[in-house]
Write an enzyme that holds these catalytic residues in place. Structure first.
Site, PDB file in Angstrom:
ATOM      1  N   LYS A   1     -52.856  28.268 -15.641  1.00 50.74           N
ATOM      2  CA  LYS A   1     -51.996  27.575 -15.090  1.00 50.74           C
ATOM      3  C   LYS A   1     -50.675  28.885 -14.719  1.00 50.74           C
ATOM      4  O   LYS A   1     -50.397  28.934 -15.868  1.00 50.74           O
ATOM      5  CB  LYS A   1     -51.368  27.375 -16.991  1.00 50.74           C
ATOM      6  CG  LYS A   1     -50.843  26.092 -16.788  1.00 50.74           C
ATOM      7  CD  LYS A   1     -49.721  25.670 -18.047  1.00 50.74           C
ATOM      8  CE  LYS A   1     -48.236  26.825 -17.848  1.00 50.74           C
ATOM      9  NZ  LYS A   1     -47.939  25.934 -17.129  1.00 50.74           N
TER      10      LYS A   1
ATOM     11  N   GLU B   1     -47.753  40.039 -21.464  1.00 52.94           N
ATOM     12  CA  GLU B   1     -47.429  41.313 -20.166  1.00 52.94           C
ATOM     13  C   GLU B   1     -45.933  40.874 -20.483  1.00 52.94           C
ATOM     14  O   GLU B   1     -45.451  40.054 -20.002  1.00 52.94           O
ATOM     15  CB  GLU B   1     -47.777  41.152 -19.199  1.00 52.94           C
ATOM     16  CG  GLU B   1     -48.742  42.184 -18.998  1.00 52.94           C
ATOM     17  CD  GLU B   1     -48.424  43.919 -18.906  1.00 52.94           C
ATOM     18  OE1 GLU B   1     -47.870  44.361 -19.298  1.00 52.94           O
ATOM     19  OE2 GLU B   1     -49.799  44.047 -20.141  1.00 52.94           O
TER      20      GLU B   1
ATOM     21  N   CYS C   1     -40.010  41.824 -14.068  1.00 54.55           N
ATOM     22  CA  CYS C   1     -40.409  42.437 -15.697  1.00 54.55           C
ATOM     23  C   CYS C   1     -39.338  43.515 -15.856  1.00 54.55           C
ATOM     24  O   CYS C   1     -38.877  44.117 -16.677  1.00 54.55           O
ATOM     25  CB  CYS C   1     -41.262  42.465 -15.678  1.00 54.55           C
ATOM     26  SG  CYS C   1     -43.009  42.652 -15.051  1.00 54.55           S
TER      27      CYS C   1
ATOM     28  N   GLU D   1     -32.690  40.614 -21.579  1.00 52.27           N
ATOM     29  CA  GLU D   1     -33.194  40.713 -20.254  1.00 52.27           C
ATOM     30  C   GLU D   1     -32.220  39.352 -19.702  1.00 52.27           C
ATOM     31  O   GLU D   1     -32.667  37.842 -19.628  1.00 52.27           O
ATOM     32  CB  GLU D   1     -34.681  39.636 -20.154  1.00 52.27           C
ATOM     33  CG  GLU D   1     -35.347  40.308 -18.745  1.00 52.27           C
ATOM     34  CD  GLU D   1     -37.010  39.447 -19.353  1.00 52.27           C
ATOM     35  OE1 GLU D   1     -37.199  39.186 -19.555  1.00 52.27           O
ATOM     36  OE2 GLU D   1     -37.667  40.588 -17.907  1.00 52.27           O
TER      37      GLU D   1
HETATM   38  P1  NDP Z   1     -41.248  32.432 -19.458  1.00 48.95           P
HETATM   39  O1  NDP Z   1     -42.240  32.265 -21.341  1.00 48.95           O
HETATM   40  O2  NDP Z   1     -41.028  31.048 -19.503  1.00 48.95           O
HETATM   41  O3  NDP Z   1     -43.281  31.238 -18.948  1.00 48.95           O
HETATM   42  C1  NDP Z   1     -44.193  31.938 -18.647  1.00 48.95           C
HETATM   43  C2  NDP Z   1     -45.646  31.661 -18.427  1.00 48.95           C
HETATM   44  O4  NDP Z   1     -46.059  30.257 -19.749  1.00 48.95           O
HETATM   45  C3  NDP Z   1     -45.050  29.747 -17.440  1.00 48.95           C
HETATM   46  O5  NDP Z   1     -45.875  29.209 -16.985  1.00 48.95           O
HETATM   47  C4  NDP Z   1     -45.050  29.079 -18.793  1.00 48.95           C
HETATM   48  O6  NDP Z   1     -44.737  27.381 -18.164  1.00 48.95           O
HETATM   49  C5  NDP Z   1     -45.629  29.116 -19.713  1.00 48.95           C
HETATM   50  N1  NDP Z   1     -45.469  28.524 -21.318  1.00 48.95           N
HETATM   51  C6  NDP Z   1     -43.968  28.512 -22.020  1.00 48.95           C
HETATM   52  N2  NDP Z   1     -44.276  27.965 -23.448  1.00 48.95           N
HETATM   53  C7  NDP Z   1     -45.244  27.936 -23.582  1.00 48.95           C
HETATM   54  C8  NDP Z   1     -46.021  27.791 -24.645  1.00 48.95           C
HETATM   55  N3  NDP Z   1     -45.348  27.990 -25.712  1.00 48.95           N
HETATM   56  N4  NDP Z   1     -47.533  27.833 -24.931  1.00 48.95           N
HETATM   57  C9  NDP Z   1     -48.189  28.733 -23.602  1.00 48.95           C
HETATM   58  N5  NDP Z   1     -47.521  28.681 -22.331  1.00 48.95           N
HETATM   59  C10 NDP Z   1     -46.291  28.469 -22.189  1.00 48.95           C
HETATM   60  O7  NDP Z   1     -41.722  33.248 -18.730  1.00 48.95           O
HETATM   61  P2  NDP Z   1     -41.558  32.772 -16.635  1.00 48.95           P
HETATM   62  O8  NDP Z   1     -41.827  31.812 -16.369  1.00 48.95           O
HETATM   63  O9  NDP Z   1     -39.427  32.511 -16.809  1.00 48.95           O
HETATM   64  O10 NDP Z   1     -41.297  34.571 -16.492  1.00 48.95           O
HETATM   65  C11 NDP Z   1     -40.386  35.477 -16.356  1.00 48.95           C
HETATM   66  C12 NDP Z   1     -40.313  35.917 -17.845  1.00 48.95           C
HETATM   67  O11 NDP Z   1     -41.310  36.680 -17.585  1.00 48.95           O
HETATM   68  C13 NDP Z   1     -39.629  37.237 -18.182  1.00 48.95           C
HETATM   69  O12 NDP Z   1     -39.498  37.554 -19.231  1.00 48.95           O
HETATM   70  C14 NDP Z   1     -40.172  38.787 -17.381  1.00 48.95           C
HETATM   71  O13 NDP Z   1     -39.627  39.728 -17.787  1.00 48.95           O
HETATM   72  C15 NDP Z   1     -41.615  37.748 -17.978  1.00 48.95           C
HETATM   73  N6  NDP Z   1     -42.484  38.901 -16.937  1.00 48.95           N
HETATM   74  C16 NDP Z   1     -43.456  39.902 -17.348  1.00 48.95           C
HETATM   75  C17 NDP Z   1     -43.836  41.084 -16.290  1.00 48.95           C
HETATM   76  C18 NDP Z   1     -44.897  42.584 -17.017  1.00 48.95           C
HETATM   77  O14 NDP Z   1     -46.160  42.650 -16.986  1.00 48.95           O
HETATM   78  N7  NDP Z   1     -44.505  42.357 -18.409  1.00 48.95           N
HETATM   79  C19 NDP Z   1     -44.484  40.769 -14.729  1.00 48.95           C
HETATM   80  C20 NDP Z   1     -43.303  39.576 -14.657  1.00 48.95           C
HETATM   81  C21 NDP Z   1     -42.508  38.763 -15.191  1.00 48.95           C
HETATM   82  P3  NDP Z   1     -43.614  26.328 -16.953  1.00 48.95           P
HETATM   83  O15 NDP Z   1     -43.289  27.510 -16.551  1.00 48.95           O
HETATM   84  O16 NDP Z   1     -44.062  25.622 -17.367  1.00 48.95           O
HETATM   85  O17 NDP Z   1     -42.793  26.714 -18.481  1.00 48.95           O
END
Ligand code: NDP
Length: 501
Positions: A200, A274, A308, A405
């Site tokens: 997803k 992650e 990130c 962040e």
């Molecule tokens: P989110 O946590 O908002 O979303 C990540 C994914 O989870 C999306 O596909 C989102 O769907 C989905 N999601 C949202 N709510 C739920 C839930 N309750 N259960 C399961 N899945 C859910 O992160 P962002 O997309 O905003 O990405 C940015 C974040 O990712 C930052 O905090 C960044 O630091 C982190 N990141 C970490 C990395 C690492 O390797 N440590 C690398 C890159 C990013 P939808 O978008 O449709 O809401």
């Protein structure tokens, strides 16, 4: 700073056709749910125009996708292949990504807003090498043999060993900052281990995943081995809660990671998480200003700070603090701004209107809290989701801007007077994803590295990752590591076997 839009990369004909078509869900080897579904709009961050719509998958859709993956897993159409055959198909998948690189890069830039240079040379350009590295691990899975030394029936002999077996159906949930690249970080090790997958992508950036799954099947992946469903957070939650999911591999925010960990606890669901970072970069007194500022710009503003691993907290030895802030502010003010399709633009729109407003909210809060904005800090007067690259000083450690962040083109800069103070400031965070140190002093380097609480420490560089180098976080930045020769471990169960003979 503003750049005329006169240098846009012309789009390949196939890109418009792909983006504009009616997107469905890819389940059991084909497109499904093309009509009559709740849909989510997809926007071009460079101008705010709607460019596509995708299905907002329901619980029933998630169930269909998971059952397809489960049936494929149980039938052994993927896990039952010889490892060399899985490797061959995954290598062909890498070849197809490479052959379609420009198309994928353009789709990524249109959807995510990022620079076409980054899409070409990092997101998509880096993908084939990563994919080949992981594909090669398909044939390297192995167990161990053990001598058995206690509890033996007199005269009996034992042969004991371990097998690594694929964990089952993997739910892969990806964020919006490097949509295809991070999607691959989830699906490649799962597939190489013999698992089947439901991916997803983020609702904001689903498009490259929808093209990617077509290439995977063109490469020879059997039906059900890789399914892609689009949707919002509820779709992700339904995936996490599905009883036939054996493991969730997630990259995203710490808040969502914690919600997934709570749901997973109820049934001991395996997870790799992650999560976010609020990463320090420490500049020692001997760091040459020009190189230090270049490092801060790459560390803090690459991909508009939506990384990130980004260096968002800069700590600078007080003896070079004033010239550092002056040179960094000048460099940041000089960054050209424009759409991602303009290869000359250094600052591009952030991913969505909502995210732009969130970043601007952080900047306003920092001002109200008494911090000073010395460069940028405004929303430019132009269409699209732009935020000026921003440098903030006088941000006390307890302020929100120093702790949360922001995930945008923004850094704070703070002076320090001693090694102990630098380390204390750097480690003063609930997160611990990355850190960098800027110095040529070998003794200081070796003293700082073990004291920094971060999953990756870079010296005189920042944001450098490699398939061979484990990547993941300390503390609230996550659980588990991506990359490296142990990439497949968390997609397998270890089974001990003991044979008496
Ligand atoms: P989110 O946590 O908002 O979303 C990540 C994914 O989870 C999306 O596909 C989102 O769907 C989905 N999601 C949202 N709510 C739920 C839930 N309750 N259960 C399961 N899945 C859910 O992160 P962002 O997309 O905003 O990405 C940015 C974040 O990712 C930052 O905090 C960044 O630091 C982190 N990141 C970490 C990395 C690492 O390797 N440590 C690398 C890159 C990013 P939808 O978008 O449709 O809401």
């Amino acid at each position: 700073m503003d750049k005329a839009v006169d240098n846009l990369t012309p789009l390949l004909a196939g890109v418009r056709t792909f983006v504009g078509r009616t997107h469905g869900l890819f389940i059991d080897g084909d497109w499904r749910a093309l009509d009559g579904k709740d849909r989510l709009a997809v926007y071009d961050p460079a101008n705010g125009a709607k460019i596509a719509s995708v299905v907002n998958a329901s619980g029933d859709d998630v169930d269909r996708a998971v059952r397809s993956a489960h049936d494929a897993f149980e039938a052994g159409v993927w896990s039952g292949l010889a490892p060399a055959e899985r490797e061959r198909i995954l290598l062909r998948f890498a070849d197809l990504v490479e052959a379609h690189a420009e198309e994928l890069a353009q789709i990524e830039t249109l959807n995510q807003g990022k620079s076409i240079n980054i899409a070409r040379y990092v997101d998509i350009g880096g993908a084939p090498a990563y994919m080949r590295y992981i594909a090669g691990l398909s044939t390297k899975l192995h167990g161990e043999t053990f001598d058995v030394s206690i509890g033996a029936v007199p005269g009996a002999r034992y042969n004991a060993y371990t097998r690594r077996e694929p964990v089952g159906v993997v739910g892969a949930i990806a964020p919006w900052n490097f949509p295809m690249m991070i999607g691959l970080w989830k699906i490649m090790p799962a597939l190489a281990a013999g698992c089947t997958v439901v991916l997803k992508p983020s609702e904001v950036t689903p498009l490259t995943s929808l093209r990617l799954v077509e290439l995977a099947h063109q490469a020879g992946l059997p039906a059900g081995a890789l399914n892609v469903i689009t949707g919002d957070g509820r779709t992700g939650q339904a995936l996490v809660d599905h009883p036939l999911i054996s493991k969730i591999t997630f990259t995203g925010s710490t808040a969502t990671g914690k919600a997934i960990a709570r749901s997973a606890a109820d049934r001991m669901l395996r997870t790799s998480l992650e999560l976010g970072g609020k990463n320090p970069a420490i500049f020692l007194a001997d760091a040459p200003i020009e190189k230090a500022v270049q490092g801060a710009v790459v560390g803090g503003f690459f991909n508009n700070g939506q990384v990130c691993a980004a260096a968002s907290r800069l700590y600078v030895d007080r003896t070079i603090y004033e010239p550092f802030v002056a040179a960094l502010s000048e460099a940041v003010r000089g960054m050209s701004m424009g759409p991602g399709l303009d290869p000359g633009a250094q600052i591009n729109p952030v991913v969505s209107a909502q995210h732009r407003d969130k970043i601007l909210g952080h900047i306003d809060q920092a001002r109200r809290d008494g911090a000073r904005v010395v460069a940028g800090g405004q929303r430019p007067d132009r269409p699209g989701y732009y935020v000026e690259p921003t440098v903030i000083v006088d941000a006390a450690p307890q302020l929100a801007i120093s702790r949360l962040e922001v995930f945008g083109p923004l850094v704070t800069v703070t002076p320090f007077d001693s090694e102990d103070e630098a380390i204390a400031l750097a480690n003063d965070s609930p997160m611990g994803l990355t850190a960098s140190l800027w110095t040529n002093d070998l003794n200081k380097t070796m003293a700082y590295i073990p004291r920094l609480k971060a999953g990756t420490v870079w010296v005189n560089t920042h944001n450098m990752i490699d398939p061979n180098m484990p990547f993941g976080g300390y503390k609230e930045s996550g659980v588990g590591r991506d990359f490296g020769i142990h990439s497949l471990d968390s997609y397998t169960e270890v089974k001990s076997v003991c044979i008496a003979y």
